[in-house]
Structure formats: structure tokens, C-alpha cells
Design an enzyme around this catalytic site. Structure first.
Site, PDB file in Angstrom:
ATOM      1  CE1 TYR A 175     -39.623  53.004  72.126  1.00  0.00           C
ATOM      2  CE2 TYR A 175     -41.213  54.404  73.262  1.00  0.00           C
ATOM      3  CZ  TYR A 175     -40.177  53.490  73.306  1.00  0.00           C
ATOM      4  OH  TYR A 175     -39.702  53.061  74.513  1.00  0.00           O
ATOM      5  CE  LYS A 220     -39.918  49.620  73.735  1.00  0.00           C
ATOM      6  NZ  LYS A 220     -38.836  48.716  74.116  1.00  0.00           N
ATOM      7  CB  SER A 235     -42.519  52.059  77.246  1.00  0.00           C
ATOM      8  OG  SER A 235     -42.775  53.424  77.398  1.00  0.00           O
TER       9      SER A 235
HETATM   10  P1  NAD Z   1     -30.734  53.152  74.992  1.00  0.00           P
HETATM   11  O1  NAD Z   1     -30.898  53.619  73.594  1.00  0.00           O
HETATM   12  O2  NAD Z   1     -29.770  53.875  75.869  1.00  0.00           O
HETATM   13  O3  NAD Z   1     -30.334  51.598  75.016  1.00  0.00           O
HETATM   14  C1  NAD Z   1     -30.748  50.701  74.021  1.00  0.00           C
HETATM   15  C2  NAD Z   1     -29.524  49.932  73.556  1.00  0.00           C
HETATM   16  O4  NAD Z   1     -29.916  49.001  72.556  1.00  0.00           O
HETATM   17  C3  NAD Z   1     -28.448  50.818  72.946  1.00  0.00           C
HETATM   18  O5  NAD Z   1     -27.195  50.513  73.511  1.00  0.00           O
HETATM   19  C4  NAD Z   1     -28.477  50.463  71.466  1.00  0.00           C
HETATM   20  O6  NAD Z   1     -27.210  50.608  70.850  1.00  0.00           O
HETATM   21  C5  NAD Z   1     -28.961  49.027  71.503  1.00  0.00           C
HETATM   22  N1  NAD Z   1     -29.641  48.577  70.277  1.00  0.00           N
HETATM   23  C6  NAD Z   1     -30.657  49.179  69.627  1.00  0.00           C
HETATM   24  N2  NAD Z   1     -30.986  48.450  68.541  1.00  0.00           N
HETATM   25  C7  NAD Z   1     -30.189  47.363  68.534  1.00  0.00           C
HETATM   26  C8  NAD Z   1     -30.064  46.245  67.666  1.00  0.00           C
HETATM   27  N3  NAD Z   1     -30.798  46.122  66.557  1.00  0.00           N
HETATM   28  N4  NAD Z   1     -29.137  45.300  67.968  1.00  0.00           N
HETATM   29  C9  NAD Z   1     -28.365  45.419  69.077  1.00  0.00           C
HETATM   30  N5  NAD Z   1     -28.429  46.460  69.921  1.00  0.00           N
HETATM   31  C10 NAD Z   1     -29.343  47.426  69.653  1.00  0.00           C
HETATM   32  O7  NAD Z   1     -32.167  53.133  75.657  1.00  0.00           O
HETATM   33  P2  NAD Z   1     -32.589  52.944  77.173  1.00  0.00           P
HETATM   34  O8  NAD Z   1     -33.089  54.242  77.659  1.00  0.00           O
HETATM   35  O9  NAD Z   1     -31.532  52.236  77.893  1.00  0.00           O
HETATM   36  O10 NAD Z   1     -33.857  52.015  76.977  1.00  0.00           O
HETATM   37  C11 NAD Z   1     -33.759  50.609  77.077  1.00  0.00           C
HETATM   38  C12 NAD Z   1     -35.096  50.003  76.714  1.00  0.00           C
HETATM   39  O11 NAD Z   1     -36.095  50.541  77.586  1.00  0.00           O
HETATM   40  C13 NAD Z   1     -35.579  50.307  75.311  1.00  0.00           C
HETATM   41  O12 NAD Z   1     -36.216  49.153  74.811  1.00  0.00           O
HETATM   42  C14 NAD Z   1     -36.580  51.423  75.494  1.00  0.00           C
HETATM   43  O13 NAD Z   1     -37.553  51.437  74.484  1.00  0.00           O
HETATM   44  C15 NAD Z   1     -37.173  51.064  76.837  1.00  0.00           C
HETATM   45  N6  NAD Z   1     -37.723  52.211  77.570  1.00  0.00           N
HETATM   46  C16 NAD Z   1     -36.922  53.287  77.795  1.00  0.00           C
HETATM   47  C17 NAD Z   1     -37.440  54.388  78.473  1.00  0.00           C
HETATM   48  C18 NAD Z   1     -36.605  55.610  78.701  1.00  0.00           C
HETATM   49  O14 NAD Z   1     -37.169  56.681  78.936  1.00  0.00           O
HETATM   50  N7  NAD Z   1     -35.279  55.549  78.687  1.00  0.00           N
HETATM   51  C19 NAD Z   1     -38.773  54.373  78.906  1.00  0.00           C
HETATM   52  C20 NAD Z   1     -39.546  53.243  78.665  1.00  0.00           C
HETATM   53  C21 NAD Z   1     -39.012  52.157  77.990  1.00  0.00           C
HETATM   54  C1  UD1 Z   2     -41.375  60.218  76.832  1.00  0.00           C
HETATM   55  C2  UD1 Z   2     -41.767  59.519  75.549  1.00  0.00           C
HETATM   56  C3  UD1 Z   2     -42.673  58.351  75.887  1.00  0.00           C
HETATM   57  C4  UD1 Z   2     -42.029  57.423  76.906  1.00  0.00           C
HETATM   58  C5  UD1 Z   2     -41.712  58.248  78.148  1.00  0.00           C
HETATM   59  C6  UD1 Z   2     -41.020  57.408  79.211  1.00  0.00           C
HETATM   60  C7  UD1 Z   2     -41.723  61.397  73.965  1.00  0.00           C
HETATM   61  C8  UD1 Z   2     -42.539  62.322  73.134  1.00  0.00           C
HETATM   62  N1  UD1 Z   2     -42.417  60.490  74.697  1.00  0.00           N
HETATM   63  O1  UD1 Z   2     -42.533  60.878  77.257  1.00  0.00           O
HETATM   64  O2  UD1 Z   2     -42.943  57.603  74.714  1.00  0.00           O
HETATM   65  O3  UD1 Z   2     -42.912  56.389  77.263  1.00  0.00           O
HETATM   66  O4  UD1 Z   2     -40.838  59.322  77.768  1.00  0.00           O
HETATM   67  O5  UD1 Z   2     -39.696  57.304  78.920  1.00  0.00           O
HETATM   68  O6  UD1 Z   2     -40.496  61.414  73.945  1.00  0.00           O
HETATM   69  N2  UD1 Z   2     -40.700  68.527  78.705  1.00  0.00           N
HETATM   70  C9  UD1 Z   2     -40.439  69.883  78.649  1.00  0.00           C
HETATM   71  N3  UD1 Z   2     -39.340  70.290  77.980  1.00  0.00           N
HETATM   72  C10 UD1 Z   2     -38.465  69.426  77.363  1.00  0.00           C
HETATM   73  C11 UD1 Z   2     -38.734  68.045  77.448  1.00  0.00           C
HETATM   74  C12 UD1 Z   2     -39.874  67.621  78.114  1.00  0.00           C
HETATM   75  O7  UD1 Z   2     -41.195  70.685  79.173  1.00  0.00           O
HETATM   76  O8  UD1 Z   2     -37.481  69.886  76.755  1.00  0.00           O
HETATM   77  C13 UD1 Z   2     -41.883  68.079  79.473  1.00  0.00           C
HETATM   78  C14 UD1 Z   2     -42.890  67.277  78.671  1.00  0.00           C
HETATM   79  O9  UD1 Z   2     -43.841  68.125  78.068  1.00  0.00           O
HETATM   80  C15 UD1 Z   2     -43.482  66.377  79.745  1.00  0.00           C
HETATM   81  C16 UD1 Z   2     -42.307  66.145  80.715  1.00  0.00           C
HETATM   82  O10 UD1 Z   2     -41.408  67.202  80.464  1.00  0.00           O
HETATM   83  O11 UD1 Z   2     -44.498  67.042  80.445  1.00  0.00           O
HETATM   84  C17 UD1 Z   2     -41.590  64.835  80.482  1.00  0.00           C
HETATM   85  O12 UD1 Z   2     -41.209  64.734  79.112  1.00  0.00           O
HETATM   86  P1  UD1 Z   2     -40.298  63.541  78.586  1.00  0.00           P
HETATM   87  O13 UD1 Z   2     -39.080  63.444  79.417  1.00  0.00           O
HETATM   88  O14 UD1 Z   2     -40.120  63.733  77.119  1.00  0.00           O
HETATM   89  O15 UD1 Z   2     -41.161  62.237  78.897  1.00  0.00           O
HETATM   90  P2  UD1 Z   2     -42.669  61.867  78.429  1.00  0.00           P
HETATM   91  O16 UD1 Z   2     -43.374  63.020  77.881  1.00  0.00           O
HETATM   92  O17 UD1 Z   2     -43.316  61.187  79.570  1.00  0.00           O
END
Ligand code: NAD
Ligand code: UD1
Length: 338
Positions: free
Chosen positions: A148, A152, A124
Site C-alpha cells: 500500500y 502512494k 499518506s
Molecule cells: P475510502 O476507502 O473511504 O475512500 C476511497 C474511495 O475511493 C472509496 O469511496 C472507494 O469506493 C473509491 N475507490 C477506490 N478505488 C476506486 C476506483 N478504482 N475507481 C473509483 N473509485 C474508487 O478511504 P479514505 O479514508 O477516504 O481515504 C481517501 C484517500 O486518502 C485514499 O487514497 C487513502 O489511501 C488516503 N489516505 C487515507 C488515510 C486514512 O487513514 N483514512 C490516511 C492517509 C491517506
Molecule cells: C495506519 C496504516 C498506515 C497509514 C496510517 C494513517 C496500518 C497497519 N497502517 O497506521 O499505513 O499511513 O494508518 O492512516 O493500517 N492500534 C491498537 N489497536 C487497534 C488498532 C490500532 O492498539 O485495534 C494502535 C496501533 O498499534 C497504533 C495506533 O493504534 O499504535 C494507530 O493505529 P492505526 O489507526 O492502525 O494507524 P497507524 O498505525 O498509524
């Protein structure tokens, strides 16, 4: 290839499943549904036309993980499984360390015992913390601001040590910026439990009438319109990069750490306006105080991904909003319970 998607029932994993199946891979999903629902498997079957090979698996259970790898053969693993709520990680850090770090160690043990030597890992942009400058390159200083983020960074480091110890083991760390949007069918999308922490799912729930208005966290940031700027990336573009990273590992036999973003910064109000246009409805919002831990501006330099993977984001912010809205409007309460 025969590929295991750990956490493949989640938001990004489900989209990656579709792309990998479309590219002809044989894909198995493993998940414990701690943050997803079995309903996604039904939808994936609708999209791909075939039942989804699924294995219930909790990565915290080392015996189960190693046993599973002993019974099945895989060419590669894509590891999405993690807990990902920043606020919750500050309240319950040990749960995050256990699930994300111990879970990853168990997975690596299972892979090693079975001789599986290719890993694509969901990292991330959180590993950059509050970057000194934007756009952020992969060689920027790494710093974490919450448990968190620490998981990572630690996982990237553990995987790096394993790669060092075994020249035959190759990993790709994919540093996602802000994934949004949904599959063009509207059948799968982001379905957060409880009140959404992140901007796009919150906007979607306002648009569909589940929440009254959006709170915009801060109107006084040093950005063009005073609201926070991020690099939103369409989840379908992101999904495609996983298939490209797997091809890279096979072709190049070396390790990789890359940013996945568009390279374009979008403010909160720009996203709100784009969404209002796509959904053809107003998104009521109020500007409130800044959220603790937020930063003004984060966006990627994605040129390395283009150079080494031949990957670049193709879908713009209007497509992100249109597809997120299609998913939300067709599924106002998210996935039906299976
Ligand atoms: P998500 O929560 O929708 O998907 C994660 C999945 O992993 C879920 O289905 C959950 O049930 C499963 N899971 C969690 N712990 C587990 C365990 N111990 N055993 C088996 N399954 C397990 O999240 P996502 O948004 O799809 O994110 C996927 C990955 O990408 C994560 O590692 C997250 O940290 C990373 N990531 C997400 C974002 C984002 O904004 N969505 C941004 C950066 C990185
Ligand atoms: C989130 C995660 C970060 C992760 C990133 C990418 C948090 C605190 N951080 O950050 O760890 O790497 O996503 O997935 O969750 N905002 C509003 N109102 C809301 C929600 C968000 O104004 O209700 C604003 C925030 O202040 C920010 C932008 O929207 O400026 C994006 O927010 P968000 O979607 O939570 O993502 P990140 O802040 O980038």
C-alpha cells in the site's frame, strides 16, 4: 471552480465535498463504491441542501475515464480513490498496484487528454515508513514497508514526473497523518467494512457495543505510557486543507508536497481515555502483543502547510472523539443501505 472528486464517496472525500461546496465550488463526485456506499450521497444532500452530482466511474477502466473527461469540463481534480488496507495490500499486492497505480495513470491520461491541469492527491504519512526522528518533516527520508505504501510513493513520483514534463500541470501531494472524527452533523463519518484495522473506528465500535473490547497493540513501546503514539487529525480540518491546496495551485502555479497533521503525538491510551470522556462510557481494553510492522511514534511537523497554505489544524482530540462518537452513536451500523 468545477472540481471532480475521484473517490469522493469515501470517508475523507465526503468531508472534502462539504467544504468545497461551502466555499462555492461546483463539485462532481465519481466513485465505484468499492469501499463506500451510495447512502453517503443522500447524507451529503442533507448537509448541503442540494442533490450531489454523481458519476459512477471505475478508474481501472481507462476508456470510461477518458470518455468521461471528454464529455465534461473540470478546472481541477482531487484524487482520493485508492484501496487503503495495509494488511490486505500484503496479501494481494497486484490488486493494489492495479487499482491505485494503474487507476491513477488512467486518471492522468483522462486529465491530459482534456487539458485539466490541477491535481490534489491523497498521499499518506506511510511514505515515511519508520521515521528516524519525530516530528517528521517533508524532507525526511522516504521508505515504504508494505505494498500500500509503495503505491502512494510511486504515485507521488509519477505525478512528479508529469509535473516536470508539463510546466503548466500543477499538483499538490497531501501527506495525511491519522484522519479521525466526523462531520459535526453526525450525518457522515468513517464506515469501514468488516473488522476495523484502525484505532478510532475500532474504539467507536466497542463504544457502540459492536465489539467486546479493544486490543491495544503493545504496552512496551518506548513512549511515555508504553503505547503507540500517532498524530490524529480531525477529518474536517483535513478536508479544509484540500480547498486551501486548490487555492494554492491557482494562485501560485507551482507544485507542493505537505504534511497534514496537528504536530501533536497522542498515545493509544490517551485516545481511549479522551473517547471514554466524550462518550461518557468506559472503553474496555486489553494490552496484547505488538502488531507486526507497527512503529512506536509518528507525528508531523506541519509548519510547511501553515507557511504555504495558511492552514493549521484547529480541532483538538476531544473534538475528534466527540464528533466520531456522534456519528457512531447516531449510525451504529454505519450508512443505511440505499
Ligand atoms: P475510502 O476507502 O473511504 O475512500 C476511497 C474511495 O475511493 C472509496 O469511496 C472507494 O469506493 C473509491 N475507490 C477506490 N478505488 C476506486 C476506483 N478504482 N475507481 C473509483 N473509485 C474508487 O478511504 P479514505 O479514508 O477516504 O481515504 C481517501 C484517500 O486518502 C485514499 O487514497 C487513502 O489511501 C488516503 N489516505 C487515507 C488515510 C486514512 O487513514 N483514512 C490516511 C492517509 C491517506
Ligand atoms: C495506519 C496504516 C498506515 C497509514 C496510517 C494513517 C496500518 C497497519 N497502517 O497506521 O499505513 O499511513 O494508518 O492512516 O493500517 N492500534 C491498537 N489497536 C487497534 C488498532 C490500532 O492498539 O485495534 C494502535 C496501533 O498499534 C497504533 C495506533 O493504534 O499504535 C494507530 O493505529 P492505526 O489507526 O492502525 O494507524 P497507524 O498505525 O498509524
Amino acid at each position: 471552480m468545477r472540481i471532480l472528486l475521484c473517490g469522493g464517496a469515501g470517508y475523507i472525500g465526503a468531508h472534502a465535498y462539504v467544504v468545497l461546496v461551502e466555499r462555492g465550488h461546483d463539485v462532481v463526485v465519481a466513485d465505484n463504491f468499492s469501499n463506500s456506499s451510495p447512502g453517503v450521497l443522500v447524507r451529503l444532500q442533507q448537509i448541503t441542501g442540494h442533490p450531489v452530482p454523481f458519476q459512477p466511474l471505475d478508474l481501472r477502466d481507462r476508456e470510461a475515464v477518458v470518455g468521461f473527461f471528454a464529455r465534461q469540463q473540470f478546472d481541477a481534480v482531487v484524487h482520493f480513490a485508492a484501496l487503503k488496507a495495509v494488511g490486505e495490500s500484503c496479501e494481494r499486492p497486484l490488486d493494489y498496484f492495479h487499482n491505485n497505480i494503474s487507476g491513477t495513470l488512467n486518471l492522468l491520461h483522462g486529465m491530459q487528454a482534456a487539458g485539466v491541469k490541477r491535481l490534489v492527491f491523497s498521499s499518506s504519512a506511510t511514505v515515511y515508513g519508520d521515521p528516524a526522528s519525530v516530528p517528521v518533516r517533508e524532507d525526511a527520508r522516504l521508505q515504504v514497508t508494505n505494498p500500500y505504501g509503495r503505491t502512494k510513493l510511486v504515485m507521488e513520483q509519477l505525478i512528479g514526473d508529469l509535473c516536470e514534463s508539463d510546466p503548466g500541470f500543477h499538483a499538490a501531494n497531501l501527506r495525511y497523518f491519522n484522519p479521525v472524527g466526523a462531520h459535526a452533523s453526525g450525518l457522515i463519518g468513517e464506515d469501514p467494512t468488516g473488522i476495523p484495522n484502525n484505532l478510532m473506528p475500532y474504539i467507536c465500535q466497542v463504544a457502540v457495543g459492536r465489539r467486546e473490547h479493544l486490543s491495544v497493540f503493545g504496552g512496551d513501546w518506548p513512549t511515555p505510557d508504553g503505547t503507540g503514539v500517532r498524530d490524529y487529525i480531525h477529518v474536517t480540518d483535513l478536508a479544509r486543507a484540500h480547498a486551501d491546496a486548490l487555492d494554492f495551485l491557482v494562485r501560485e502555479r507551482r507544485n507542493l508536497t505537505v504534511n497534514l497533521g496537528t504536530g501533536q503525538g497522542i498515545s493509544v491510551l490517551q485516545l481511549v481515555n479522551a473517547f471514554a470522556g466524550a462518550a461518557e462510557r468506559a472503553i474496555p481494553y486489553q494490552i496484547v502483543a505488538r502488531r507486526a510492522g507497527d512503529v512506536a511514534e509518528v507525528y508531523a511537523d506541519p509548519s510547511l502547510a501553515n507557511d504555504v497554505l495558511g492552514w493549521r489544524a484547529e480541532l483538538d482530540v476531544d473534538a475528534m472523539c466527540r464528533d466520531a462518537w456522534r456519528w457512531q452513536s447516531q449510525n451504529p451500523q454505519g450508512y443505511p443501505s440505499a
